[in-house]
Structures are given as C-alpha cells and as structure tokens.
Write a protein that holds these residues in place. Structure first.
Motif, PDB file in Angstrom:
ATOM      1  N   TYR A 114       2.505   1.994  -3.611  1.00 57.61           N
ATOM      2  CA  TYR A 114       1.282   2.311  -4.312  1.00 57.61           C
ATOM      3  C   TYR A 114       0.937   4.002  -4.039  1.00 57.61           C
ATOM      4  O   TYR A 114       0.840   4.771  -4.878  1.00 57.61           O
ATOM      5  CB  TYR A 114      -0.104   1.825  -4.238  1.00 57.61           C
ATOM      6  N   LEU A 115       0.743   4.199  -2.739  1.00 60.22           N
ATOM      7  CA  LEU A 115       0.328   5.641  -2.500  1.00 60.22           C
ATOM      8  C   LEU A 115       1.429   6.495  -2.873  1.00 60.22           C
ATOM      9  O   LEU A 115       1.435   7.752  -3.446  1.00 60.22           O
ATOM     10  CB  LEU A 115      -0.065   5.716  -1.048  1.00 60.22           C
ATOM     11  N   PHE A 169       0.675  -1.034   0.051  1.00 62.93           N
ATOM     12  CA  PHE A 169      -0.237  -0.240  -0.041  1.00 62.93           C
ATOM     13  C   PHE A 169       0.464   1.260  -0.162  1.00 62.93           C
ATOM     14  O   PHE A 169       0.470   2.342  -0.838  1.00 62.93           O
ATOM     15  CB  PHE A 169      -0.810  -0.201   1.194  1.00 62.93           C
ATOM     16  N   LEU A 212       1.852   7.677  -6.244  1.00 63.07           N
ATOM     17  CA  LEU A 212       0.730   8.675  -6.662  1.00 63.07           C
ATOM     18  C   LEU A 212       0.963   9.915  -6.192  1.00 63.07           C
ATOM     19  O   LEU A 212       0.966  11.031  -6.934  1.00 63.07           O
ATOM     20  CB  LEU A 212      -0.631   8.174  -5.938  1.00 63.07           C
ATOM     21  N   MET A 213       1.541   9.925  -4.846  1.00 64.99           N
ATOM     22  CA  MET A 213       2.046  11.314  -4.233  1.00 64.99           C
ATOM     23  C   MET A 213       3.181  11.966  -5.003  1.00 64.99           C
ATOM     24  O   MET A 213       3.322  13.276  -5.285  1.00 64.99           O
ATOM     25  CB  MET A 213       2.445  11.027  -3.004  1.00 64.99           C
TER      26      MET A 213
END
Lengths: 609, 404
Positions: free
Chosen positions: B362-363, B359, B366-367
């Motif tokens: 993935y996050l 997680f 995006l950031m």
C-alpha cells in the motif's frame, strides 16, 4: 569604500558566513515581510526551536539585508501520520517503520523583529521591502553576531535577560523622553512612553520593572523617576532585585535616590481645604460630630472647606492654616471653632421674629427645622468636653497631621510640593524618588487616602508639565504606579478611585507631550481602562494573564495569534524559577517592526548591564 | 437572450450536469447488482469440490518473518509541445517491523529513477513503462530481504520488458534506441550479465513473490469447476468461498487450457535492438532471457505442454476480507513450512480493515504515485532554469496547456 575596509557590516557578514555555522532552517513558503516560514534542517531537527532568535541574510536591491526574528511557532508535519489509513497502522503497530520520525517535517514561523541594511559601512535600520526568497539558510543568533550588530548602540543598551529559551543576551533600550543628549550619550525618544508591566503574583513583574527602571536610570542627566508605592515594596527595597538592593543599583547609576513615607515624611498643602474636609468626612468626623444622614455629609464637608478657606483669607493667613496644626491646642481650638460656626444664627426682633442662619448650615439643609435640629446636636457635642476631645483625638487630629509641617517636636516634614519639585524643576535631573503610600504604625490610611495623594501629586505634575510645555521644555519624568489596579479601577464604587481613574485616563492622553510617562505595574490588564491601554506604548507581559478575558486583552494588544500562543505556553515561574516575558513596543533595537520580543529576565543581578 | 417559462436556454454548468449524473446513480447501482448477483450455491459446491480433492488447507503456522519488502513503480509521460518529458521510478519499502536496523544494506538500491526528454513518438510509452518494470525487477533482485513482494502478476514485467526491447517491430526511430541506450547506460554497469541476472533473480528466486491487486483469471474454475456454472473470476470465487486463514494449495500457472493459451504458452523476451555501442552479443542476451522466461512457460518448443515453475495460490487471511492471488516460485510452493510462513508474514502486514493489502504494498503504491509531483517539480525547474536556451517566442510553446 574599498572592499577590504573593515567595517561593522563586513565584520558581521564575515561572522555570518563562517563555513562552520550550521543552518537551523531554510526559508520556506509562504512568507511575508513580517512572518517568515522556515523548514527546519535535518541536522537541527531535535534542537530547541521555540523562542529562538534567528537571522537570515536576504538580498534586496542588490544589497545584503540582515533579517532578525524570533521563532514564535513550530509545527511537526508528517503526511503519513495524517493519512487516515495509516492511523490504523500506528494504532496497532505503534508507529510507521522508517516513516515515523524520519519523514517528519518541522516548519517554524519567524516573527520578524528587525532588519539591517548591510550595504553600508554601519548596519542601518531597514524596513524589509520584499519577502525573503525561499531556500536561504537561517541561523541561530549568537552573542558574537549580536554584539557586532549592536556596536553603535552599545552605550545606550540595557541587558536585562536572554532571548526566551536561549543563552543569547537580548539588548533593550530605555530612552528618556526628550531629544538625544549627545554630550552625555543618552538617547531620547523625543516623546514620553506609557508603559504597562503585567503579570500575576510571582511572575517576576517587580524584578522586571526594577530592571527597566535601572535601564531608564542610565539617563541620569535628563530624566527623573517618581515611584508611587502603595505597598511599600519599593520603599522597603526587599526582593526587588536578585542579590542586591535597588538603592545600591540606582545609586551606582549616578542617580540620586530618595524615599519618603507620605504619612510620616510629607505634608499636604496648607490650603487644600477641600482635601482636608473630604478626609474629615472619610475619617468619620462629620458623622460623629454633626450626626446627620450620610447623604448630607458631603454638603457638610463642602461647608467646612468653604469656611476654613474664608477664615484663612479673612485673617490674611493667620487662622485656618492647615500646616500649623502640629500644636494640638491650636488644632483643638480650630475644630471647636468650626463646629461652633455652624451653630451661629441671629433672630430678628419685632412682631414676627425671624431667624437668620449662617451661610454654612444653609449648604447642608434648606429647611429651618432641620437646621435647628443640627444646631441642637452640635451644641450638645460642644457642651460635652469629654466627647469633644474624643472626636478630636480619633477623627480630627489624624487628618490634621497629614497637613502639619512638623514630624515631631524637632523634625520637619517635606512638603508635597517640594517632592514634586524634585522631579519637575527645570535643571533638576537624576532624581529617583520613592513615595511610600502604605499603611504604617496605626495610621488608618486606606486606598482612599492613597488615591487622594496620588491625585494631588498627579495634578501637580500635570500643572508643571503645562508650564514646561509653554516654555517649550519637557518634564522628562517617569511616574511609576506599582499595584496600579489599586488606583485605577473602572467602575469603582469609591468616588475617589473613580475620580482618580478618570483623572489618570485623561492625564495620560495629554502628558506624553509634556514628557511625562507612566509605568503601570499591575497584576491584571483587565482592570485598566481601554483608553489607558490604548495609550500604552510598551507592554511587558509576564506569566499568568491566561484567563479568557485577560488573554483576549493581550491578543487585542499584540494582534499576533502565534505570539499569543507562545505567551500562553509560558510555564509558571514557581516551577522552574525562570521568568519569561513578552515585550511589545519600542523597547529594543530589535523590535522596530512591532513584533513582540520574548525574554527570560536574569536571575542574577551580575548579568545585568 | 430570450427566456421561456423561466427556463434559461443555457445550462447551469457544472451543477446541472452533476445533477444529471447523480440522477442516474440508481441505474448504475442496479447494473452493479446484476454483476454481483453471485449465486451462492455454485460457489459452495465449487469450494466443496476443491476441499474433497484436497486443494484447500488452513494455515496453522506461527512462524513468520518481518524481513519483507514491496516494490512498485511509477511512470509519468508529460506531453509538451514538440516533446515529451518522461519520468520513471521504481521504489521498494519495508513492511512493519520492530527491527530498527532493518533496511537496505549499502550497495543495494532501494530505488531507481530515470528521466529524459523525447520528441513525440508513439513508442515513448512503451519505452518508459519498460524502463520502469526493468527498474522494479532490479530493486527486487538486489534486496537482501527474505520476502519481496512484486506488485501485480509475473507476466506483466515480461510483456513490458519484451515490448521495450523489441520496439523495432513498431518502427521505433533512432531516438528511441538512443534513449534506451542512455537509460541502460545510466542504470546498469553492463547489459550482460546485469540484465539477465536481474531477470533470473526476479523470475527464479523464491524470495520474490507477487500479489495481484486485480485479476480476472479463471484458471481454477476453468480447469476444475467447469461444470458448476460459476460465472465469476477465481479471486472473487475464493474471496466468497474460503474461510479465514484458508488457502489453495499452490498450483502451477496455466491449469486451464484457456489460461495457458492466453498467457503462459508463448511467454518470451526478445531483444531486436542494438542497445549498446560497445561490444554486445544480442544472441547471448536473448539466450539468457529465454532461459529465465522458459521456466515460467507452459509450452516446450519441442515436447509440447509442460509445467510452469511459477505457481499461484489464493489465500484469505481475514474472514471478512478478500482472498489474495499470490504468485510464487515452485521451490517455495513445495516447501509447506516455508510457504505457510510466507502467508502468515503477509497476513501480519495487513492492517485490516483500514488497509486491505500488505502495508508495504500500500505504502509503496503511494510512494510510486507521488512521482507525478516530481514531474511538476521538473517542469517548473525547467521553466525557471536560466540555462534554458529558447527564444521568447518559442518558450511559451514548449509547455502544454492542458487543464490540470
């Protein structure tokens, strides 16, 4: 003006710019002159926001403009929670660490209520000419800023509640329907407003209407108020206002408080023969005495009216005066006289004798055989003293009593005309008149009769209005119709109600220019004719108009989806004893943009001012 | 304009073009089929061979940690008329945890950011990419978390940082050096010992592991299964061959000659630029770099081949999911309990099948990617700034006019 001069505008700016003021939001995008989007600040993100009244200073033509609005919508957005992939994480983990809550953005929509140009000594009403820039701090309204802003209006303001969900007092103004009266500091709207107060039972509409009437009562030097009270709620003065009586509150304003029960205290005009005969028909008198088919009853009523009118004219007022029927013997004789008149006929002599019937029976039937039958029936009734007295007692005299001047052997009633005169005589101002139309002590009054009374009163006031108008004057009267759906019902089967609905619909189109405004207090907006709704300028919507049909009507009136959503969110007052209302129309110095205002009316009368 | 038989001589764009592209989909699918025409038999045999040799185990531990972060970087280079705007960021984010007090302790950087304007130069991309990787390693090095995931393989930041500091070979102009100095000055207190320490921590600390999204490495197949005629890469091989919770017992990188030659033998960072106006010992710096990078190399200058202290494994946490290539330090690889704890910790961060990687990784991706939005904001702010002293004629030339 020197900069140091202390004016209302500078005082306002000083209050607004205090460093300790905490911005609740920042103007965002997209915004217009009517709706401003704001991003709620981190510091106030958990504060109650919906319904909040806020202000922001924007610059226009290098001047400070104070924009005031009410938050009608609030939305939380979190881009991570909207991502489909993250929804799986939330489902299993119960949230997104450091993102759930923390990455929330709250976006509120302000419905712009009013703007004031602060570039002058005194704040002046202003129409926003450009949409606010982004990035400007938005603050919650407070009583201190509000009071300073309203300094110049303080004499003509009414406070009847707080801004929805807050403790900030919301100013209203209830202007009379003529020009400004500078001598008495009573502001005039120069035109009459029609008003609608809507809400289900328990929504607080009667209290709200009573507060509004107290607001109007502040115009005691210019205005009269007439209340048509079909349930006797205003007459009885029970639970109209919290902790006090309406009578006391009205009297304290300096208005003259008067109340009448129409059946006991008023009498109808002596020559209202058409009303008299119609009432006889409605009471069952014609059915019982003429014993004819119901489709002919109306003709019989017409014939009775015609006869009585002629009788009165021919006797130069001695006979057939409806106001003189207090004496039961006289009344009984008149009844017999009327019935006998229909039996009169003449038979010519000769080879072919010809019967000539009187003109009144001709109105009922055209065929001789039918006329003969009717004459026979009437003669049978007339010959039976016992039956005749029964008909008199049960059907004739109750109707006759509505027209008698005498209340009892010692007291006289008041004429409908003089009551109308109270509220429509030039120079006679400050009268607060309640007419109780409700059923009392054995009187068989029904809505039909109420409708008739209302029709009479309504017509007379309209006639007066026309007279005033010819003399370039205004009646300046507010007519209040409580439980208006009883009088106004489009498509009613009852002819009287249908006629009255039509009459009122027509009336409210024309009476505004006479200075006659109507206030309709009703549970349902749906029952009001579309034309009436079109003519209403001030709307007060209490809790409960949430059925599909009703909400559609509210939406049509307000034409602001977010505002309707906020209205829909009102909680049933029975659960928290708060009475929220959505006001729409020129009812406050803060509502000149035409956006609705949301308030909670006071629960203690002591707060009213 | 003439039309013959109702057919226009001008194409209906873009619909016609799109239609053509879609028509070719079956051919594309066929090519994909050929590429993925994986023969099951050699893979089964290959896995069986590894099992026989004791290379594969199942993770049975119940121990895990939620003190876990992932770090990634983003870089945007906006080419304008006459100049480039450069924006580089590195960010770290936490994994799924129920510990409300988890986070970055004070004085530790969760993110770094650098932005500047440079005149056009071919070396600009290496400058901003190198800066980004150095900042990524800085976030990894300064965190207190028990498990810190670097995005990609260990050798990429080494290559990029080397490229950053050795641009002299590409005739980087004085502007390049000035910009680099400005970056280092803004971001670090001192070049020495700050930068060597960062490198040492990132390349030596067992808490820093890396998970590789895409890998074409055939280190295992080439080293141990050459005779099996397996044509795919290691990652695909283990994805198909491993069962749930199985992993390859960690091996040091460069098991095959091919891999050693290609990547690990000559790994180095060398600074040949004068990157500070102050007192600065380039030799000392290069020595420190060499010390850190040497641990990862598979060749000794004097003795020849040697074992790298960087290990790797393939781990398949879910039966129907992929196997992950994880690079880790030798000390962790040799501590089975701790290693398995790391694996379970990673597994618990994978919200399968919605998100196919840990997680936080993935996050953070995006950031970091959202940095491009930041560049648009910078451009707009520059465009609107009253401080921008450009005459009207030049103003419109400043910004590029590429279709966004």
């Amino acid at each position: 003006m020197s900069e140091s001069q202390n004016t209302i505008s500078t005082e306002l700016l000083a209050k607004i710019n205090r460093p300790e003021n905490i911005a609740m939001g920042i103007t965002g995008s997209p915004s217009s002159t009517l709706e401003v989007v704001i991003d709620i600040t981190e510091q106030t993100k958990t504060d109650r926001t919906l319904g909040q009244m806020v202000y922001v200073i924007v610059e226009e033509d290098k001047r400070n403009v104070l924009v005031i609005g009410q938050i009608i919508e609030i939305e939380t957005k979190n881009r991570w929670h909207e991502d489909q992939a993250f929804k799986g994480v939330i489902k299993r983990h119960g949230g997104l660490p450091h993102l759930s809550g923390h990455a929330d953005n709250r976006i509120a929509t302000i419905s712009v209520q009013a703007c004031y140009d602060l570039g002058l000594n005194d704040p002046r009403s202003h129409i926003l000419g450009t949409s606010p820039s982004t990035g400007i701090k938005v603050f919650k309204m407070n009583d201190s800023v509000m009071e300073t802003l309203m300094t110049n209006y303080s004499n003509s303001l009414t406070y009847m509640g707080t801004v929805y969900g807050t403790n900030v007092n919301l100013p209203f103004w209830f202007k009379h329907f003529d020009k400004d009266d500078i001598t008495n500091s009573e502001k005039g709207a120069k035109d009459a407003y029609h008003i609608g107060v809507f809400g289900k039972t328990g929504s607080g509409k009667t209290v709200t209407a009573a507060y509004m009437l107290l607001g109007y009562a502040k115009n005691k030097n210019n205005m009269n108020i007439l209340i048509l009270d079909p349930q006797g709620q205003f007459y009885d003065d029970k639970e109209l206002l919290p902790d006090t009586s309406l009578q006391k509150a009205i009297t304290d304003t300096g208005m003259k408080y008067k109340k009448f029960k129409i059946l006991e205290d008023l009498y109808l005009p002596s020559k209202a023969y058409d009303i008299f005969s119609t009432l006889l028909q409605k009471s069952g008198f014609i059915k019982k005495s003429f014993n004819i088919l119901s489709d002919r009853e109306e003709n019989a009523a017409e014939a009775i009216a015609l006869y009585l009118e002629k009788l009165n004219t021919n006797s130069q007022g001695k006979n057939g005066n409806l106001n003189n029927l207090w004496d039961e013997n006289k009344s009984y004789e008149l009844m017999k006289f009327v019935l006998k008149k229909f039996t009169e006929s003449e038979t010519s002599t000769g080879n072919k004798p010809k019967v000539t019937y009187n003109e009144y029976i001709d109105i009922i039937f055209s065929q001789s055989a039918r006329k003969d039958q009717l004459i026979e029936k009437l003669n049978t009734v007339l010959s039976n003293e016992f039956q005749l007295k029964d008909i008199f007692k049960r059907y004739w005299q109750p109707v006759a009593r509505l027209f008698t001047e005498q209340k009892d052997s010692t007291t006289k009633k008041t004429s409908v005309d003089s009551v109308i005169g109270l509220v429509t005589t030039p120079g006679s101002k400050g009268n607060f008149v309640i007419l109780d139309l409700s059923e009392r002590k054995g009187h068989s009054i029904n809505e039909n009769l109420q409708a008739m009374f209302v029709n009479i009163i309504e017509n007379k006031i309209k006639e007066k209005g026309e007279d005033f108008y010819r003399d370039n004057l205004k009646v300046n009267c507010l007519i209040v119709m409580d439980e208006a759906h009883r009088f106004i019902s489009k498509g009613s089967d009852d002819n009287q109600i249908a006629a009255l609905t039509e009459e009122i619909t027509d009336s409210i189109r024309t009476t505004r220019k006479y200075g006659i405004g109507y206030m309709f207090i009703t549970q349902t907006i749906e029952s009001l004719d579309a034309e009436i709704l079109r003519q209403i300028r001030i709307f007060a919507f209490g809790y409960g108009l949430t059925s599909g049909q009703e909400l559609r009507k509210v939406s049509e009136v307000v034409n602001n989806n977010a505002a309707v959503q906020l209205y829909k969110s009102f909680i049933d007052p029975s659960s928290n004893e708060k009475y929220p209302f959505m006001f729409f129309g020129p009812v406050s110095p803060l509502s000149f943009t035409g956006s609705p205002l949301f308030i909670e009316v006071y629960r203690e009368f002591s707060s009213f001012k | 304009m003439e039309e013959s038989q109702g057919k226009s001589n001008y194409a209906h764009l873009p619909e016609e073009l799109l239609g053509k592209i879609l028509e070719n989909i079956p051919a594309t699918v066929e090519k994909m089929n050929n590429l993925f025409d994986v023969q099951d038999e050699p893979i089964r045999e290959g896995i069986a061979t590894l099992r026989e040799r004791g290379f594969i185990e199942k993770n049975e531990t119940n121990d895990f940690s939620t003190s876990l972060i992932a770090v990634d970087g983003g870089v945007v280079l906006e080419k304008m008329t006459g100049s480039d705007i450069v924006l580089a960021v590195a960010v770290g984010v936490e994994g799924l945890t129920t510990d409300n007090n988890a986070g970055w302790s004070s004085g530790k950087n969760q993110y770094y950011q650098w932005q500047t304007v440079l005149s056009h130069d071919e070396a600009n991309p290496r400058l901003c990419q190198g800066a980004m990787f150095l900042m990524e390693l800085s976030v990894l090095a300064s965190s207190d978390h028990e498990i810190r995931i670097m995005d990609g393989t260990h050798f990429t930041p080494i290559l990029k940082i080397n490229s950053l500091l050795s641009a002299h070979e590409d005739k980087a102009g004085p502007q390049y050096i000035e910009a680099l100095k400005e970056f280092l000055k803004e971001t670090y207190e001192k070049i020495i010992p700050d930068i060597p320490e960062i490198l040492e921590a990132a390349l030596g600390d067992e808490k820093v592991i890396s998970i590789v999204k895409y890998s074409s490495s055939r280190d295992i197949i080439d080293a141990f299964l050459k005779d099996k005629n397996i044509t795919i890469d290691d990652k695909t091989f283990f994805t198909i061959g491993l069962d749930e919770d199985e992993y390859l017992i960690p091996k040091s990188v460069g098991q095959s000659i091919e891999e050693r030659n290609k990547i690990w033998d000559d790994l180095h960072i060398r600074c040949n630029l004068k990157i500070s106006d102050g007192k600065f010992d380039q030799i000392e710096l290069n020595k420190a770099f060499d010390k850190s990078v040497n641990k990862l190399r598979t060749k000794n200058e004097h003795t020849g081949a040697k074992e790298s202290e960087l290990f790797f494994t393939y781990y398949k946490p879910f039966q129907n999911g992929p196997a992950y290539r994880i690079e880790l330090k030798k000390s962790l690889a040799q501590d089975k309990n701790k290693f398995e704890k790391y694996l379970l910790s990673i597994k618990r961060q994978i919200v399968f099948p919605e998100i196919m990687e840990p997680f936080p990784q993935y996050l953070v991706d995006l950031m970091a990617k959202s940095v491009s939005g930041g560049l648009y904001a910078i451009l707009e702010a520059i465009r609107l700034s009253p401080e921008l002293k450009l005459d009207k004629g030049k103003f419109n030339l400043l910004f590029n006019y590429r279709t966004k």
